[in-house]
Scaffold this active site. Sequence first.
Site, PDB file in Angstrom:
ATOM      1  CB  THR A 156      -0.902   0.011   1.244  1.00 30.19           C
ATOM      2  OG1 THR A 156      -0.072  -0.181   2.396  1.00 30.19           O
ATOM      3  CG2 THR A 156      -1.932  -1.101   1.177  1.00 30.19           C
ATOM      4  CE  LYS A 157       3.635   2.425   4.440  1.00 32.27           C
ATOM      5  NZ  LYS A 157       2.497   1.529   4.729  1.00 32.27           N
TER       6      LYS A 157
END
Lengths: 388, 388
Positions: free
Chosen positions: A195-196
């Site tokens: 999710t980064k």
Amino acid sequence: MIQKHPTGEWRIKCLVPDLPSPEAVIPYLYEMSDNRWYANFGPINGRFEEACKKLLTTDGQTCFVSSFSSATAAMEVVLVAKGLERGAKVLVPSLTFPATALAVIRSGYEPVLSDIDPDSYQLTPEIAKACLAKSGGEDIAAVVPVAPYGIPVDIDAWEDFQVATGVPVLVDAAAAFPVQKPGRTIPVVYSLHATKPFGIGEGGLVACGEPAVIEKARLLSNFGFEHYEIVTPGSNAKMGEYYAAVGLVQLARREELEARRAHLWQKYCDVFAGASDKVHIIGSAGYSGGYSGGTVAIPANLLIETKVPIQKVVDACITKSIQTRHWYLPPLHSQQAFASCLQLGDGEKGLPLVADRLMQHMTGLPFHNFLSDDDIEEVAAVVLKATI
Amino acid sequence: MIQKHPTGEWRIKCLVPDLPSPEAVIPYLYEMSDNRWYANFGPINGRFEEACKKLLTTDGQTCFVSSFSSATAAMEVVLVAKGLERGAKVLVPSLTFPATALAVIRSGYEPVLSDIDPDSYQLTPEIAKACLAKSGGEDIAAVVPVAPYGIPVDIDAWEDFQVATGVPVLVDAAAAFPVQKPGRTIPVVYSLHATKPFGIGEGGLVACGEPAVIEKARLLSNFGFEHYEIVTPGSNAKMGEYYAAVGLVQLARREELEARRAHLWQKYCDVFAGASDKVHIIGSAGYSGGYSGGTVAIPANLLIETKVPIQKVVDACITKSIQTRHWYLPPLHSQQAFASCLQLGDGEKGLPLVADRLMQHMTGLPFHNFLSDDDIEEVAAVVLKATI
């Protein structure tokens, strides 16, 4: 807090990972298979670490890099590597992803919660100094400032803090790879979770200008083995070959990913430009001294702070099937597991007025590489209508 | 202790991982990409856990299974889930891969080292009972027996021990998936590291007939989140989608892998059959009550104990470029990091005569799926010549 859809899938999601295509990763699967080497500091891992080291070496300041199974695991081994006493007090901001404080606990130390600066949303050196003064008999043994939402901390100011106070610093820059500059002597932890902005699936990095702390953390990530014996109690926190392979492909895509995100960020800035009295985009004021250069400087998440109670915005978004996310909220001091932590807040009032304000006025909006300009215009229209 | 080649690559290696071909894994990469789901309890992870649950459910005893980033991480969260007091004493055998004791330390407890049974090479319920009696004021709060070299522990005997003593038990069966049967109430930890008989690269599993401990460990592997707040301090110890995908492919290859390993094991038994007075193959005496059934019951490693000092064998192997490996040696009580641990040995003499005996008389021989029958005959000839 993640906003769950009441009945099914969100039409416009808050976050969608952008990882490499299978085609780009497949050649590495063959390399792993030929090597029959899948974990434990393999050759692909070595190349990935070397490439990250090159990327994070800016302004002629060499850094040393080691990879880990996750940023949380990385934070734990770096904290253990600091060799503080069991139960030592470690200052962390109350506004952060909980892993910051959990890593402190899992390393055998005790988190102490600080307030954040109302403009930068960070635990700053000034706040930390005030906490050291306030703590009285409660000695703070280390400080872990956080680069919230991928907004870098002023690493040079923290180096100065460390010199002035003698209290060791370690930066949690989970969402700020590769934007956060590593310290000359301060280790910086990055997350590469899916999710980064730079996601590989699961993984973490630590970078620092001093090799000793990196070597110690690396040794601890492999149980603490030295010459086939355990010299210091560690854990298994190594990054496997597959994730390193995905990392190499992501590095090749980095400029493309950053350009896309920069476009979306600018679009958001444009659509909210006429409403700065109602909606403030967090991180839009620009970056401090911690920016590593060479990369596009935008935060990991698109968070807004509104004059009106944020629930009005969230409710309006739900009506249109637009997902929002209350990143890093509730603040740690409001969560059950940290309720007993010492809080060093403003004056006698305990903690933390700023994070509590954000609880009522901040949320995250959809921000990922698969949004269209139309999506952003629609989101903005819904938000603006709710903030009247 | 791994025997390093003096100048280059070993001609006959001790251990070579046998993981799936890239072709078999590639379809899962496309599935992950379509889902855009790479970590955090994804759908492939769910299918892998379900399949493992089915495999480990034997004799009608249902078990519950959760997956983790490694066996060490799994052991840590299960130990934390036990909720013992900080500094609680946990009995582990001195003959084990160090992660057993490291997980105890990283969970905030203190390892206490026991001797092992000279025939089974295990910390047995009898030894544990003797340790409880010997410990006097030093209360043992939990026991972690180990399935050494993949040889199962008698799980029913440990269930009885737990009932009789009230001391909770947790089994480290790192090398014994899926051979070790899970407990009715005792959680069993398995490793799926690349070097294990069932390797996926990096990963761990916990199985138990009671769902509560599995649910707690799973919650702790995701930081301790419940409804977006941390209720108990955890870590990040989740298995990502990629490793679960490799796991599903390995499950489909399981019988083929086991048949190959069974053939090689039998070959070793045959070549040493006439020399049982000189060379004992560890695990060749058959299995105790802990065997899960439904799988081929052979250990993970091929270890021999010799009458002559083992260094003679190791030196002879080096001469022929055959790699050997001193698995689990030196014993923990001889390693720097565990030197200060309480040792509960035989009588007044401290620890542990049996593990010390193995230090002088045991080694691991090449044992992996890419060995030919000729390789094994050659290894045996070299070993037998050295044991005269």
